[in-house]
Design an enzyme around this catalytic site. Structure first.
Site, PDB file in Angstrom:
ATOM      1  N   ALA A   1       0.813  -1.231   0.000  1.00 43.45           N
ATOM      2  CA  ALA A   1       0.000   0.000   0.000  1.00 43.45           C
ATOM      3  C   ALA A   1       0.839   1.271   0.000  1.00 43.45           C
ATOM      4  O   ALA A   1       0.319   2.353   0.235  1.00 43.45           O
ATOM      5  CB  ALA A   1      -0.934  -0.016   1.209  1.00 43.45           C
TER       6      ALA A   1
ATOM      7  N   TYR B   1       5.236 -13.163 -14.636  1.00 49.62           N
ATOM      8  CA  TYR B   1       4.193 -12.348 -13.985  1.00 49.62           C
ATOM      9  C   TYR B   1       2.811 -12.964 -14.188  1.00 49.62           C
ATOM     10  O   TYR B   1       2.073 -13.196 -13.219  1.00 49.62           O
ATOM     11  CB  TYR B   1       4.272 -10.937 -14.574  1.00 49.62           C
ATOM     12  CG  TYR B   1       3.202  -9.999 -14.093  1.00 49.62           C
ATOM     13  CD1 TYR B   1       3.177  -9.554 -12.774  1.00 49.62           C
ATOM     14  CD2 TYR B   1       2.196  -9.549 -14.962  1.00 49.62           C
ATOM     15  CE1 TYR B   1       2.188  -8.683 -12.333  1.00 49.62           C
ATOM     16  CE2 TYR B   1       1.216  -8.681 -14.533  1.00 49.62           C
ATOM     17  CZ  TYR B   1       1.214  -8.253 -13.222  1.00 49.62           C
ATOM     18  OH  TYR B   1       0.235  -7.395 -12.784  1.00 49.62           O
TER      19      TYR B   1
ATOM     20  N   ARG C   1       2.300   2.748  -2.503  1.00 52.08           N
ATOM     21  CA  ARG C   1       2.139   3.544  -3.741  1.00 52.08           C
ATOM     22  C   ARG C   1       1.157   2.829  -4.668  1.00 52.08           C
ATOM     23  O   ARG C   1       0.648   1.758  -4.344  1.00 52.08           O
ATOM     24  CB  ARG C   1       3.492   3.753  -4.442  1.00 52.08           C
ATOM     25  CG  ARG C   1       4.140   2.471  -4.972  1.00 52.08           C
ATOM     26  CD  ARG C   1       5.527   2.744  -5.550  1.00 52.08           C
ATOM     27  NE  ARG C   1       6.483   3.015  -4.490  1.00 52.08           N
ATOM     28  CZ  ARG C   1       7.179   2.066  -3.841  1.00 52.08           C
ATOM     29  NH1 ARG C   1       7.048   0.790  -4.175  1.00 52.08           N
ATOM     30  NH2 ARG C   1       7.997   2.379  -2.864  1.00 52.08           N
TER      31      ARG C   1
ATOM     32  N   ASP D   1       7.066  -7.118   4.772  1.00 55.12           N
ATOM     33  CA  ASP D   1       7.617  -7.730   3.554  1.00 55.12           C
ATOM     34  C   ASP D   1       6.853  -9.037   3.349  1.00 55.12           C
ATOM     35  O   ASP D   1       6.977  -9.969   4.161  1.00 55.12           O
ATOM     36  CB  ASP D   1       9.120  -7.988   3.757  1.00 55.12           C
ATOM     37  CG  ASP D   1       9.762  -8.618   2.518  1.00 55.12           C
ATOM     38  OD1 ASP D   1       9.025  -9.130   1.646  1.00 55.12           O
ATOM     39  OD2 ASP D   1      11.000  -8.618   2.446  1.00 55.12           O
TER      40      ASP D   1
ATOM     41  N   ILE E   1      -1.678   1.254  -7.020  1.00 50.61           N
ATOM     42  CA  ILE E   1      -3.041   0.757  -6.811  1.00 50.61           C
ATOM     43  C   ILE E   1      -3.316   0.501  -5.324  1.00 50.61           C
ATOM     44  O   ILE E   1      -4.393   0.811  -4.817  1.00 50.61           O
ATOM     45  CB  ILE E   1      -3.240  -0.532  -7.640  1.00 50.61           C
ATOM     46  CG1 ILE E   1      -3.309  -0.178  -9.131  1.00 50.61           C
ATOM     47  CG2 ILE E   1      -4.470  -1.302  -7.198  1.00 50.61           C
ATOM     48  CD1 ILE E   1      -3.339  -1.393 -10.066  1.00 50.61           C
ATOM     49  N   GLY E   2      -2.333  -0.050  -4.612  1.00 48.72           N
ATOM     50  CA  GLY E   2      -2.533  -0.352  -3.184  1.00 48.72           C
ATOM     51  C   GLY E   2      -2.807   0.908  -2.381  1.00 48.72           C
ATOM     52  O   GLY E   2      -3.660   0.911  -1.482  1.00 48.72           O
TER      53      GLY E   2
END
Ligand code: NAP
Length: 254
Positions: free
Chosen positions: A18, A165, A20, A73, A22-23
């Site tokens: 969170a 990804y 930066r 983390d 979208i979070g």
């Protein structure tokens, strides 16, 4: 504020990743909807990329919401357990998880270094597993709640090849779809959510994401609104689904 303005009043949300992008947008939207928000990620001081957990928590507090910056983390089980324990001790429990922490590697398989493959799986898949596992007992003890994992439309694009990804996100969708069945009797909604188009975040820019035509770009507010709608679900509502922001919002928004 009325109940309609604050549909998540009294709820506690843990947003992993969170600091930066979208979070951060989701954390702010959940708080605006009344939730107390654990703003969790690794960045405590500004580095190469803009955005820290403290800045996001401060923006929420300045707007009248409740938030706590919590170092976390998602590749480290001890770090997650400590972040979850801090959230529970500060806010009294957890009702909502947004497993958003992610790293991007879209290179072709033939030129993907093993360490990039492993990082994608460690953060995007094992990170979701670990953070989900850590919060489940807390949602159960609240009598239900909502788990949301942020995935991608790339999972479906098998005509465009494979990369670490998309593979990591495909595995998360399998994990969450099955988990919805496992947690139905605990009244926990379990869903995946992705933007319908590209959100031009700090991470996208830093990873040299290709130039995106304007019609393919989605503002961060849309996925944030979609996350608020899913956060309000339990197992009697929307659960066991993979959602895209721009189709979910018109379906569920009053
Ligand atoms: P971003 O700007 O790079 O932000 C990624 C977030 O993940 C940061 O807050 C980062 O925080 C956190 N993170 C990375 N590794 C972490 C770790 N080991 N532990 C805890 N947090 C970690 O990316 P974004 O574009 O906003 O993407 C957010 C999510 O949406 C990702 O899961 C991505 O795959 C997904 N998504 C994005 C798009 C898009 O168009 N942007 C499309 C589809 C899906 P720290 O570095 O501070 O730890």
């Amino acid at each position: 504020m009325s109940g309609a303005d604050q549909p998540l009043a009294g709820k506690v949300a843990f947003v992993a990743g969170a600091s930066r992008g979208i979070g951060a947008a989701i954390a702010q939207a959940l708080a605006a909807a009344g939730a107390s928000v654990a703003v969790a990620a690794r960045t405590e001081t500004e580095g190469k990329l803009p955005g820290t957990i403290g800045e996001v928590a401060d923006r929420i507090t300045a707007a009248g919401g409740r938030a706590l910056a919590i170092p976390c983390d998602v590749t480290n089980e001890d770090s997650i357990e400590s972040a979850v324990a801090t959230t529970v001790s500060e806010f009294g429990g957890i009702d909502v998880l947004v497993a958003n922490a992610g790293v991007l590697w879209m290179g072709p398989i033939a030129s993907t270094p093993l360490k990039r493959w492993q990082l994608c799986l460690d953060v995007n898949l094992t990170g979701v597993f670990l953070v989900t596992k850590a919060v489940i007992p807390h949602l159960k003890s609240r009598g239900g709640g909502s788990l949301i994992a942020i995935t991608t439309t790339g999972v479906e694009m098998i005509d465009r090849g494979a990369n670490a990804y998309w593979v990591s996100k495909a595995a998360v969708e399998r994990l969450y779809l099955g988990l919805a069945s496992d947690l139905k009797s605990d009244n926990i909604a379990v869903n995946c959510l992705s933007p319908s188009r590209v959100v031009l975040t700090e991470g996208w820019a830093a990873n040299g994401g290709p130039e995106i035509p304007a019609h393919m770009v989605e503002p961060p507010e849309t996925i944030a609104r979609a996350a608020v709608l899913l956060a309000g679900q339990d197992a009697t509502g929307v659960s066991g689904t993979v959602q895209r922001s721009e189709s979910l919002v018109p379906q569920l928004e009053p």
